[in-house]
Enzyme design. Structure first.
Site, PDB file in Angstrom:
ATOM      1  N   GLU A 268       5.611  -9.993 -14.337  1.00 24.89           N
ATOM      2  CA  GLU A 268       5.959  -9.163 -13.163  1.00 24.89           C
ATOM      3  C   GLU A 268       6.436  -7.788 -13.622  1.00 24.89           C
ATOM      4  OE1 GLU A 268       5.092 -10.228 -10.220  1.00 24.89           O
ATOM      5  OE2 GLU A 268       4.515 -12.095 -11.190  1.00 24.89           O
ATOM      6  N   TRP A 271       3.416  -5.896 -14.414  1.00 29.96           N
ATOM      7  CA  TRP A 271       2.776  -5.374 -13.187  1.00 29.96           C
ATOM      8  C   TRP A 271       3.422  -4.039 -12.816  1.00 29.96           C
ATOM      9  CZ3 TRP A 271      -1.481  -6.208 -10.504  1.00 29.96           C
ATOM     10  CH2 TRP A 271      -2.088  -7.470 -10.508  1.00 29.96           C
ATOM     11  N   TRP A 300     -11.055   0.818  10.946  1.00 27.56           N
ATOM     12  CA  TRP A 300      -9.907  -0.022  11.304  1.00 27.56           C
ATOM     13  C   TRP A 300      -9.693  -0.034  12.811  1.00 27.56           C
ATOM     14  CZ3 TRP A 300      -8.476  -2.871   7.334  1.00 27.56           C
ATOM     15  CH2 TRP A 300      -8.683  -2.381   6.042  1.00 27.56           C
ATOM     16  N   ASN A 335       8.251 -11.495  -2.373  1.00 25.43           N
ATOM     17  CA  ASN A 335       6.904 -11.072  -2.782  1.00 25.43           C
ATOM     18  C   ASN A 335       5.784 -11.882  -2.114  1.00 25.43           C
ATOM     19  OD1 ASN A 335       4.986  -9.572  -4.507  1.00 25.43           O
ATOM     20  ND2 ASN A 335       4.637 -11.600  -5.374  1.00 25.43           N
ATOM     21  N   TRP A 353      -4.387  -0.520   6.321  1.00 25.10           N
ATOM     22  CA  TRP A 353      -3.302  -0.846   5.389  1.00 25.10           C
ATOM     23  C   TRP A 353      -2.322   0.317   5.216  1.00 25.10           C
ATOM     24  CZ3 TRP A 353      -3.064   2.269   1.053  1.00 25.10           C
ATOM     25  CH2 TRP A 353      -4.232   2.950   0.679  1.00 25.10           C
ATOM     26  N   TRP A 376      -0.220  -2.967  -1.390  1.00 27.56           N
ATOM     27  CA  TRP A 376      -1.010  -2.829  -0.158  1.00 27.56           C
ATOM     28  C   TRP A 376      -2.500  -2.782  -0.453  1.00 27.56           C
ATOM     29  CZ3 TRP A 376      -0.209  -3.864   4.721  1.00 27.56           C
ATOM     30  CH2 TRP A 376       1.110  -4.057   5.117  1.00 27.56           C
TER      31      TRP A 376
HETATM   32  C1  LIG Z   1       2.402  -5.210  -0.063  1.00 30.36           C
HETATM   33  C2  LIG Z   1       3.406  -5.159  -1.205  1.00 30.36           C
HETATM   34  C3  LIG Z   1       4.287  -4.093  -1.281  1.00 30.36           C
HETATM   35  C4  LIG Z   1       5.210  -4.016  -2.345  1.00 30.36           C
HETATM   36  N1  LIG Z   1       6.071  -2.938  -2.401  1.00 30.36           N
HETATM   37  C5  LIG Z   1       6.931  -2.834  -3.440  1.00 30.36           C
HETATM   38  C6  LIG Z   1       7.803  -1.711  -3.555  1.00 30.36           C
HETATM   39  O1  LIG Z   1       7.755  -0.774  -2.765  1.00 30.36           O
HETATM   40  N2  LIG Z   1       8.691  -1.688  -4.597  1.00 30.36           N
HETATM   41  C7  LIG Z   1       8.745  -2.699  -5.515  1.00 30.36           C
HETATM   42  O2  LIG Z   1       9.570  -2.634  -6.429  1.00 30.36           O
HETATM   43  N3  LIG Z   1       7.917  -3.747  -5.453  1.00 30.36           N
HETATM   44  C8  LIG Z   1       7.021  -3.859  -4.444  1.00 30.36           C
HETATM   45  N4  LIG Z   1       6.191  -4.951  -4.366  1.00 30.36           N
HETATM   46  C9  LIG Z   1       6.201  -5.937  -5.478  1.00 30.36           C
HETATM   47  C10 LIG Z   1       7.158  -7.132  -5.298  1.00 30.36           C
HETATM   48  O3  LIG Z   1       6.965  -7.732  -4.052  1.00 30.36           O
HETATM   49  C11 LIG Z   1       8.627  -6.775  -5.456  1.00 30.36           C
HETATM   50  O4  LIG Z   1       8.827  -6.036  -6.639  1.00 30.36           O
HETATM   51  C12 LIG Z   1       9.503  -8.023  -5.533  1.00 30.36           C
HETATM   52  O5  LIG Z   1       9.337  -8.817  -4.387  1.00 30.36           O
HETATM   53  C13 LIG Z   1      10.966  -7.617  -5.662  1.00 30.36           C
HETATM   54  O6  LIG Z   1      11.790  -8.730  -5.719  1.00 30.36           O
HETATM   55  P1  LIG Z   1      12.511  -9.167  -7.063  1.00 30.36           P
HETATM   56  O7  LIG Z   1      13.241  -7.999  -7.634  1.00 30.36           O
HETATM   57  O8  LIG Z   1      13.289 -10.393  -6.781  1.00 30.36           O
HETATM   58  O9  LIG Z   1      11.269  -9.493  -7.986  1.00 30.36           O
HETATM   59  P2  LIG Z   1      11.046 -10.466  -9.231  1.00 30.36           P
HETATM   60  O10 LIG Z   1      10.017 -11.432  -8.813  1.00 30.36           O
HETATM   61  O11 LIG Z   1      12.300 -10.979  -9.781  1.00 30.36           O
HETATM   62  O12 LIG Z   1      10.339  -9.485 -10.291  1.00 30.36           O
HETATM   63  C14 LIG Z   1      11.099  -8.665 -11.169  1.00 30.36           C
HETATM   64  C15 LIG Z   1      10.700  -7.220 -11.042  1.00 30.36           C
HETATM   65  O13 LIG Z   1       9.345  -7.033 -11.421  1.00 30.36           O
HETATM   66  C16 LIG Z   1       8.770  -5.988 -10.644  1.00 30.36           C
HETATM   67  N5  LIG Z   1       7.652  -6.535  -9.887  1.00 30.36           N
HETATM   68  C17 LIG Z   1       7.510  -7.789  -9.426  1.00 30.36           C
HETATM   69  N6  LIG Z   1       6.324  -7.939  -8.809  1.00 30.36           N
HETATM   70  C18 LIG Z   1       5.720  -6.751  -8.871  1.00 30.36           C
HETATM   71  C19 LIG Z   1       4.473  -6.266  -8.409  1.00 30.36           C
HETATM   72  N7  LIG Z   1       3.583  -7.053  -7.782  1.00 30.36           N
HETATM   73  N8  LIG Z   1       4.178  -4.977  -8.631  1.00 30.36           N
HETATM   74  C20 LIG Z   1       5.028  -4.160  -9.290  1.00 30.36           C
HETATM   75  N9  LIG Z   1       6.221  -4.563  -9.749  1.00 30.36           N
HETATM   76  C21 LIG Z   1       6.556  -5.844  -9.541  1.00 30.36           C
HETATM   77  C22 LIG Z   1       9.841  -5.476  -9.715  1.00 30.36           C
HETATM   78  O14 LIG Z   1      10.435  -4.354 -10.310  1.00 30.36           O
HETATM   79  C23 LIG Z   1      10.796  -6.655  -9.640  1.00 30.36           C
HETATM   80  O15 LIG Z   1      12.113  -6.281  -9.338  1.00 30.36           O
HETATM   81  C24 LIG Z   1       5.245  -5.038  -3.315  1.00 30.36           C
HETATM   82  C25 LIG Z   1       4.351  -6.109  -3.217  1.00 30.36           C
HETATM   83  C26 LIG Z   1       3.437  -6.171  -2.174  1.00 30.36           C
HETATM   84  C27 LIG Z   1       2.486  -7.330  -2.092  1.00 30.36           C
END
Ligand SMILES: Cc1cc2nc3c(=O)[nH]c(=O)nc-3n(C[C@H](O)[C@H](O)[C@H](O)COP(=O)(O)OP(=O)(O)OC[C@H]3O[C@@H](n4cnc5c(N)ncnc54)[C@H](O)[C@@H]3O)c2cc1C
Length: 471
Positions: A268, A271, A300, A335, A353, A376
């Site tokens: 993650e 990512w 759309w 997520n 989107w 997105w």
């Molecule tokens: C439509 C959509 C919009 C999103 N918008 C954002 C956003 O604006 N900001 C954001 O930080 N994340 C975004 N995410 C990614 C992800 O959903 C969140 O980072 C995550 O839910 C945050 O919760 P956590 O800190 O507990 O994550 P954890 O699951 O604990 O992950 C740890 C860290 O990894 C990073 N991370 C995790 N998943 C992703 C991912 N898919 N892409 C990039 N980084 C990731 C984040 O920094 C996160 O804090 C988005 C995902 C989707 C599907």
């Protein structure tokens, strides 16, 4: 590099430990000042004067200022255009260099170029360093020397390249100057008001980050892979807002994840690097363009009422509604649910989107252009390494799989709390008598589904047919 005086400009890196710019300034200058600018170009564009992000930043600055005061100085805070404020402050202080950590968003890159030019005109150096990510720019490329557009090979190349140096902490010990100029203005002084940040459970600043991180790293990190998809369970780290504002260092997290062999969680974090790299190399995605250009041909649906129902969590699909209400309540969404609601907006409601991306950008505490756009475009299938257009999440199946007992739904959609598990995922399947008996009459106590998923699915496949023709 040796300077008598230097200025560290804090932006999305609100901590005084393991901080690349601070470390470099302390190593290269005798006197180090620290500053933050409440940039009116960013603040004026926010839709509300009561914004949890601004509150979070403000509270984190108070803590940063206190930490810098303990080192003899403090945080100098300005309010205005960063392009004006930083060069002016640098001249006032008589520094010969400004240090900052690199930002990859198009608007930030433009701002930094302007600041650098103005500083240069006054004979002041501007040093930007890598801090937010482990690898940036061209550090991880394909064998052909191109940026990756598919995640798994990027991740493999990223992991192959990772050495202890890349995640080593930047030492930041040393005294700070400028205490007499330091001080954080009140939120009201910058035109904002306090929010319910703490009431919804967010503890800002380095201390908040530390608390969450110890809670997660001490046991939950190991269970992440098994629990991360279930929104009713405390399975994820909740660190995103802290990573967004840099109240803790990505290097510390990567070191820990690597040491614990926590591959899924490390993925993650990769990512996160991946989407920063994409935005850096393909800035057009941040300006509303599909990563895969042919997806911009999709027509759309123009359906404001559909969008409003989605935003309010009133689509009649319990998991979607619970997720949107979670977002509206506290500015964060799990997520798995971000994927479900994003797919629902573009593939069930047929809505662009970009409108969902914009709503998320307004509501999310952790809003980050790179990850939000990436997420997105993934859901809309227009992104790099997105889900194929014909893969359409079924909101009921997702609900049955990831919130089997409806615990999450019951928390955020209390009008459904009394429904048996059998109906919690699709309450419209109850007969009239059952509806009366449970006190949930569809259309009266809870909305009827705004679309029929099976029909919407067919519409979506037809809508996306232009993409297939173009391919
Ligand atoms: C439509 C959509 C919009 C999103 N918008 C954002 C956003 O604006 N900001 C954001 O930080 N994340 C975004 N995410 C990614 C992800 O959903 C969140 O980072 C995550 O839910 C945050 O919760 P956590 O800190 O507990 O994550 P954890 O699951 O604990 O992950 C740890 C860290 O990894 C990073 N991370 C995790 N998943 C992703 C991912 N898919 N892409 C990039 N980084 C990731 C984040 O920094 C996160 O804090 C988005 C995902 C989707 C599907």
């Amino acid at each position: 590099m040796n300077h008598e005086k230097a200025l560290v400009w804090f932006r999305r890196d609100l901590r005084d430990t393991d901080h690349a710019a601070l470390s470099a300034a302390l190593a290269g200058a005798q006197q180090v000042y620290c500053a933050f600018v409440f940039d009116t170009r960013i603040l004026d564009a926010l839709p509300s004067r009561c914004d949890r992000r601004v509150h979070f930043i403000h509270a984190s600055l108070l803590e940063l200022d206190a930490a810098l005061r303990a080192r003899g100085g403090g945080l100098i805070v300005r309010h205005g255009w960063a392009e004006d404020e930083i060069p002016r402050l640098a001249r006032e202080l008589g520094v010969s260099a400004v240090f900052a950590n690199r930002d990859y968003e198009p608007a930030a890159k433009q701002r930094d170029t302007a600041v650098g030019t103005k500083l240069g005109a006054s004979g002041i150096d501007f040093h930007c360093l890598k801090d937010q990510v482990i690898f940036e720019h061209d550090e991880v490329l394909t064998q052909a020397g191109k940026p990756f557009s598919v995640f798994t090979p990027y991740k493999n190349a990223w992991l192959k390249r990772l050495s202890p140096v890349d995640s080593a902490a930047h030492p930041c010990a040393g005294a700070i100057a400028g205490g007499e100029l330091a001080g954080v203005p009140s939120l009201a002084a910058i035109g904002f008001s306090a929010t319910d940040l703490r009431e919804v459970g967010i503890i800002p600043g380095m201390s908040g980050a530390r608390q969450l991180w110890s809670d997660f790293s001490d046991g939950r990190l190991k269970r992440y892979a098994a629990l991360r998809d279930f929104p009713a369970v405390k399975g994820v780290s909740y660190l995103s807002v802290h990573l967004r504002f840099g109240t803790l260092s990505i290097r510390e997290l990567v070191r820990a994840a690597h040491a614990a062999a926590a591959e899924t969680w490390l993925s993650e974090l990769i990512w996160r690097d991946f989407y920063f790299m994409i935005l850096d190399h393909f800035p057009q995605v941040g300006r509303g363009q599909a990563f895969k250009a042919e997806y911009d041909r999709i027509q759309w649906a123009d359906w404001p009422a559909g969008l409003a129902a989605w935003c309010a969590g009133r689509t009649g699909y319990p998991l979607v509604d619970a997720a949107m209400r979670q977002l509206n309540h506290c500015g964060w969404m799990h997520n798995r649910l971000r994927m479900v609601v994003a797919s629902f907006l573009c593939k069930d409601l047929g809505i662009d989107w970009r409108l969902g991306e914009k709503y998320f950008a307004e509501q999310l505490n952790d809003f980050d252009l790179s990850a939000n756009n990436g997420g997105w475009q993934w859901a809309a299938s227009s992104g790099c390494d997105a889900q194929p257009y014909f893969r359409i999440f079924n909101p009921v199946t997702q609900s049955e799989k990831f919130d089997a007992e409806g615990k999450f739904i019951r928390r955020y959609v209390p009008e459904l709390a009394k429904l048996p598990n059998q109906y919690i995922h699709a309450p419209w399947r109850m007969g009239r008598l059952e509806q009366e008996a449970t006190g949930v009459v569809i259309g009266r106590d809870y909305p009827a589904p705004i679309v029929d998923h099976a029909v919407a699915r067919e519409h979506t496949l037809a809508r996306y047919a232009v993409v297939k023709q173009a391919a």
